[in-house]
Design a protein around this motif. Structure first.
Motif, mmCIF file in Angstrom:
data_model
loop_
_atom_site.group_PDB
_atom_site.id
_atom_site.type_symbol
_atom_site.label_atom_id
_atom_site.label_comp_id
_atom_site.label_asym_id
_atom_site.label_seq_id
_atom_site.Cartn_x
_atom_site.Cartn_y
_atom_site.Cartn_z
ATOM 1 N N GLU A 120 51.231 37.014 40.291
ATOM 2 C CA GLU A 120 50.276 36.365 41.180
ATOM 3 C C GLU A 120 48.861 36.767 40.797
ATOM 4 O O GLU A 120 48.567 37.956 40.637
ATOM 5 C CB GLU A 120 50.549 36.773 42.630
ATOM 6 C CG GLU A 120 51.874 36.288 43.159
ATOM 7 C CD GLU A 120 51.902 34.793 43.406
ATOM 8 O OE1 GLU A 120 53.010 34.216 43.422
ATOM 9 O OE2 GLU A 120 50.817 34.181 43.574
ATOM 10 N N GLN A 121 48.007 35.777 40.660
ATOM 11 C CA GLN A 121 46.609 36.061 40.376
ATOM 12 C C GLN A 121 45.757 35.750 41.591
ATOM 13 O O GLN A 121 46.020 34.809 42.335
ATOM 14 C CB GLN A 121 46.114 35.219 39.197
ATOM 15 C CG GLN A 121 46.630 35.682 37.852
ATOM 16 C CD GLN A 121 46.040 34.896 36.706
ATOM 17 O OE1 GLN A 121 46.766 34.310 35.914
ATOM 18 N NE2 GLN A 121 44.713 34.892 36.600
ATOM 19 N N SER A 122 44.713 36.539 41.758
ATOM 20 C CA SER A 122 43.754 36.275 42.829
ATOM 21 C C SER A 122 42.351 36.632 42.365
ATOM 22 O O SER A 122 42.178 37.570 41.575
ATOM 23 C CB SER A 122 44.120 37.099 44.080
ATOM 24 O OG SER A 122 44.062 38.473 43.796
ATOM 25 N N PRO A 123 41.352 35.873 42.802
ATOM 26 C CA PRO A 123 41.519 34.661 43.579
ATOM 27 C C PRO A 123 41.995 33.492 42.707
ATOM 28 O O PRO A 123 41.973 33.593 41.487
ATOM 29 C CB PRO A 123 40.108 34.408 44.103
ATOM 30 C CG PRO A 123 39.237 34.936 43.019
ATOM 31 C CD PRO A 123 39.946 36.157 42.499
ATOM 32 N N GLN A 124 42.396 32.409 43.337
ATOM 33 C CA GLN A 124 42.810 31.230 42.581
ATOM 34 C C GLN A 124 41.589 30.486 42.059
ATOM 35 O O GLN A 124 41.613 29.935 40.965
ATOM 36 C CB GLN A 124 43.650 30.306 43.457
ATOM 37 C CG GLN A 124 44.234 29.109 42.705
ATOM 38 C CD GLN A 124 45.143 28.266 43.571
ATOM 39 O OE1 GLN A 124 45.313 28.512 44.760
ATOM 40 N NE2 GLN A 124 45.732 27.236 42.973
ATOM 41 N N VAL A 176 39.035 39.766 38.682
ATOM 42 C CA VAL A 176 40.236 38.951 38.864
ATOM 43 C C VAL A 176 41.432 39.876 38.795
ATOM 44 O O VAL A 176 41.502 40.769 37.946
ATOM 45 C CB VAL A 176 40.338 37.869 37.759
ATOM 46 C CG1 VAL A 176 41.636 37.085 37.898
ATOM 47 C CG2 VAL A 176 39.135 36.941 37.811
ATOM 48 N N TYR A 177 42.380 39.650 39.709
ATOM 49 C CA TYR A 177 43.539 40.524 39.801
ATOM 50 C C TYR A 177 44.821 39.781 39.417
ATOM 51 O O TYR A 177 44.963 38.589 39.680
ATOM 52 C CB TYR A 177 43.667 41.070 41.222
ATOM 53 C CG TYR A 177 42.485 41.882 41.650
ATOM 54 C CD1 TYR A 177 41.432 41.305 42.352
ATOM 55 C CD2 TYR A 177 42.394 43.228 41.333
ATOM 56 C CE1 TYR A 177 40.328 42.048 42.728
ATOM 57 C CE2 TYR A 177 41.296 43.981 41.715
ATOM 58 C CZ TYR A 177 40.263 43.386 42.403
ATOM 59 O OH TYR A 177 39.167 44.127 42.773
ATOM 60 N N CYS A 178 45.730 40.542 38.842
ATOM 61 C CA CYS A 178 47.018 40.007 38.395
ATOM 62 C C CYS A 178 48.082 41.000 38.856
ATOM 63 O O CYS A 178 48.068 42.152 38.408
ATOM 64 C CB CYS A 178 46.992 39.876 36.872
ATOM 65 S SG CYS A 178 48.538 39.408 36.099
ATOM 66 N N SER A 182 43.745 44.032 35.892
ATOM 67 C CA SER A 182 42.522 43.432 36.401
ATOM 68 C C SER A 182 41.601 43.085 35.244
ATOM 69 O O SER A 182 41.647 43.693 34.175
ATOM 70 C CB SER A 182 41.819 44.372 37.376
ATOM 71 O OG SER A 182 41.404 45.545 36.713
ATOM 72 N N THR A 235 49.532 32.702 37.763
ATOM 73 C CA THR A 235 49.196 31.423 38.380
ATOM 74 C C THR A 235 47.790 30.936 38.022
ATOM 75 O O THR A 235 47.461 29.784 38.248
ATOM 76 C CB THR A 235 49.309 31.534 39.902
ATOM 77 O OG1 THR A 235 48.623 32.721 40.337
ATOM 78 C CG2 THR A 235 50.766 31.645 40.324
ATOM 79 N N THR A 292 43.339 31.842 37.404
ATOM 80 C CA THR A 292 42.103 31.921 38.183
ATOM 81 C C THR A 292 41.071 31.018 37.530
ATOM 82 O O THR A 292 40.722 31.221 36.365
ATOM 83 C CB THR A 292 41.560 33.357 38.238
ATOM 84 O OG1 THR A 292 42.464 34.190 38.943
ATOM 85 C CG2 THR A 292 40.187 33.380 38.927
#
Lengths: 113, 114
Positions: free
Chosen positions: A5-9, A21-23, A73, A105, A107
């Protein structure tokens, strides 16, 4: 199936700002790669990290692999319009046939003047 | 050096029709992959081939087939297209020469199934 899951999209920022960006995954990976994709093109590799806690720098981009090798990250300092694109993390699993990648997913980053 | 080429660039297809997406690489890479990319889902592996003559199923193989008759070519066939196969399809290759190989991607094929 392992999920990343990555955030933010989506992220829209002004030139000069910093961003991260996070993974994240619940699974352990043997390596973690970051790719950048521009419209109408395929992803292009930015970096590969393989050791828990590893930090790699690529100009204004800093990549870190989590200690437990489950997360990563990407930090961009002083973002520029040329950084605009889709950033994808990909976890690698070593199999009999080589390095199998599971992609995150994504970013979508937009850097405006 | 062309790297990886894909054809066609885009295609609109009627449901139920058969379609083959072509992929050719000139890097003599052992491994090749097919992914589909959908918004919010990233890239999902459809099928892969670790070397000529062998293929394997990825995460979303249903409705797709592949063949690897030689090192350079890795076509993806949709036997009877359905609207849920509307997506952007990417072919990739990697040398499989090391433990943490990079994958090299083609420019993609945008497929719309109506």
């Amino acid at each position: 199936t392992q999920l990343l899951e990555q955030s933010p999209q989506f992220l829209s920022i002004q030139e000069g700002e910093n961003l991260t960006v996070y993974c994240n995954s619940s699974s352990v990976f043997s390596s973690l790669q970051w790719y950048r994709q521009e419209p109408g093109e395929g992803p292009v590799l930015l970096v590969t990290v393989v050791t828990g806690g590893e930090v790699k720098k690529l100009k204004r981009l800093t990549f870190q692999f989590g200690d437990a090798r489950k997360d990563s990250s990407l930090h961009i300092t002083a973002a520029q319009p040329g950084d605009t694109g889709l950033y994808l993390c990909a976890g690698g699993e070593l199999t009999g046939g080589g390095n199998k990648l599971t992609f995150g997913t994504g970013t979508q980053l937009k850097v405006e003047l | 050096i062309a790297g990886i080429t894909q054809a066609p660039t885009s295609q609109i297809l009627a449901a139920g029709r058969r379609m083959t997406l072509r992929c050719t690489q000139d890097m003599r890479h052992n491994a090749m992959y097919w992914y589909r990319q959908d918004l919010g889902l990233g890239l999902r592996l459809i099928h892969y081939s670790n070397t000529a003559g062998t293929t394997g199923k990825g995460e979303v193989p249903d409705g797709y087939s592949v063949s690897r008759a030689n090192t350079d070519d890795f076509p993806l066939t949709l036997a009877s297209a359905v609207p849920s196969q509307t997506s952007v399809y990417f072919c990739a290759s990697s040398p499989q020469s090391g433990r943490f190989d990079e994958q090299f991607f083609g420019p993609g094929t945008r497929l719309t199934v109506l």
